[in-house]
Design an enzyme around this catalytic site. Sequence first.
Site, PDB file in Angstrom:
ATOM      1  N   SER A 134       3.408  -6.478   6.750  1.00  0.00           N
ATOM      2  CA  SER A 134       2.052  -6.494   7.304  1.00  0.00           C
ATOM      3  C   SER A 134       1.082  -7.183   6.360  1.00  0.00           C
ATOM      4  CB  SER A 134       1.579  -5.063   7.567  1.00  0.00           C
ATOM      5  OG  SER A 134       2.394  -4.423   8.523  1.00  0.00           O
ATOM      6  N   LYS A 145       0.852  -1.195   0.000  1.00  0.00           N
ATOM      7  CA  LYS A 145       0.000   0.000   0.000  1.00  0.00           C
ATOM      8  C   LYS A 145       0.881   1.235   0.000  1.00  0.00           C
ATOM      9  CE  LYS A 145       1.000   1.070   4.428  1.00  0.00           C
ATOM     10  NZ  LYS A 145       1.814   2.273   4.787  1.00  0.00           N
ATOM     11  N   PRO A 192      10.121  -4.325  -1.232  1.00  0.00           N
ATOM     12  CA  PRO A 192      11.255  -3.963  -0.359  1.00  0.00           C
ATOM     13  C   PRO A 192      10.852  -3.843   1.101  1.00  0.00           C
ATOM     14  CG  PRO A 192      11.208  -2.572  -2.317  1.00  0.00           C
ATOM     15  CD  PRO A 192       9.935  -3.348  -2.322  1.00  0.00           C
ATOM     16  N   ILE A 193      11.841  -4.091   1.960  1.00  0.00           N
ATOM     17  CA  ILE A 193      11.645  -4.049   3.413  1.00  0.00           C
ATOM     18  C   ILE A 193      12.125  -2.701   3.936  1.00  0.00           C
ATOM     19  CG2 ILE A 193      12.352  -5.132   5.588  1.00  0.00           C
ATOM     20  CD1 ILE A 193      12.756  -7.731   3.863  1.00  0.00           C
ATOM     21  N   GLY A 194      11.418  -2.161   4.927  1.00  0.00           N
ATOM     22  CA  GLY A 194      11.763  -0.850   5.452  1.00  0.00           C
ATOM     23  C   GLY A 194      11.494   0.248   4.455  1.00  0.00           C
ATOM     24  N   ALA A 195      10.450   0.054   3.644  1.00  0.00           N
ATOM     25  CA  ALA A 195      10.176   0.944   2.525  1.00  0.00           C
ATOM     26  C   ALA A 195       8.924   1.790   2.721  1.00  0.00           C
ATOM     27  CB  ALA A 195      10.048   0.123   1.236  1.00  0.00           C
ATOM     28  N   GLY A 196       8.215   1.613   3.836  1.00  0.00           N
ATOM     29  CA  GLY A 196       6.993   2.365   4.067  1.00  0.00           C
ATOM     30  C   GLY A 196       5.806   1.870   3.279  1.00  0.00           C
ATOM     31  N   LEU A 197       5.866   0.624   2.815  1.00  0.00           N
ATOM     32  CA  LEU A 197       4.815   0.071   1.957  1.00  0.00           C
ATOM     33  C   LEU A 197       3.965  -0.995   2.650  1.00  0.00           C
ATOM     34  CD1 LEU A 197       6.916  -0.257  -1.332  1.00  0.00           C
ATOM     35  CD2 LEU A 197       5.280   1.549  -0.750  1.00  0.00           C
ATOM     36  N   GLY A 198       4.323  -1.348   3.874  1.00  0.00           N
ATOM     37  CA  GLY A 198       3.528  -2.330   4.614  1.00  0.00           C
ATOM     38  C   GLY A 198       3.621  -3.734   4.063  1.00  0.00           C
ATOM     39  N   ASP A 229      -0.367  -1.947  10.846  1.00  0.00           N
ATOM     40  CA  ASP A 229      -0.826  -1.884   9.459  1.00  0.00           C
ATOM     41  C   ASP A 229      -1.562  -3.137   9.004  1.00  0.00           C
ATOM     42  OD1 ASP A 229       0.401   0.549   9.312  1.00  0.00           O
ATOM     43  OD2 ASP A 229       2.016  -0.075   7.977  1.00  0.00           O
TER      44      ASP A 229
END
Length: 268
Positions: A99, A8, A90-96, A132
Amino acid sequence: MLTFPNCKINIGLRITEKRSDGFHNLQSCFYPIGWSDVLELIPASEFSFVSSGLDIPGDPARNLCVRAYEFLRADFDLPPVHMHLHKIVPIGAGLGGGSSDAAFALKLLNERFSLGLTVGQLQDYARRLGSDCAFFVENKPAYCIEKGDVFREISLDLSGYFILLIYPNLAISTAEAYAGVRPRHPEVSLLEQLQTPIETWRDWIHNDFEDSLFPVYPVLGEIKQKLYELGALYASMSGSGSTVYGIFQAPVTVSNHLGRYNVWQGKL
């Protein structure tokens, strides 16, 4: 059984206050997009979890997909399964992405074993896994408040627009992102601002994390500016970073400069 946990974006993100439990209350719009991982579930003689694709830091036994299975196994005495997560988002990307993996694991297990869990019950399990996670149970645009796990319906339809996401190969931890924010109550609610035409969002809708993270990571601000130069109607960092996205009226040709990053483009 196979499923494709999508991620997201946040359209606006306001940090309004710090809670007594150490979390923060916020206002944001979560909007699902098509960039997805792959999650497979098959019967097995004993439980196992493996991952491929992007490396997932931490103990695999504490992966959110594993914890989702353990929650349901404890309540429904589930038989063992083999879970395979192919990590693409990607991880730590603000995309959830993590989650989403957890929420889709809950939904897949509910379907596979005919548990009959309702949307509300699945969301309750998901909230135990992360703020999230509950969003991805229904996986539709939502106005989110409190910790990001309480939802109000929003009549926001961006179908027909195109989105370009740029992940600059930079992972930002949630703890680092929140360390720099200054909670404040906005004069006008984000929900009200989201009702304005998308062409005006640039002037009104803001991600509060940009204020503290852009000075520390100038590349984020540079990417946002480049997206506007490419013709974005609206551009922003997603979540607590570090992905920056732009919303366009048509597909975009990505320059060599941006092409060195992790790029995804699709239709909303």
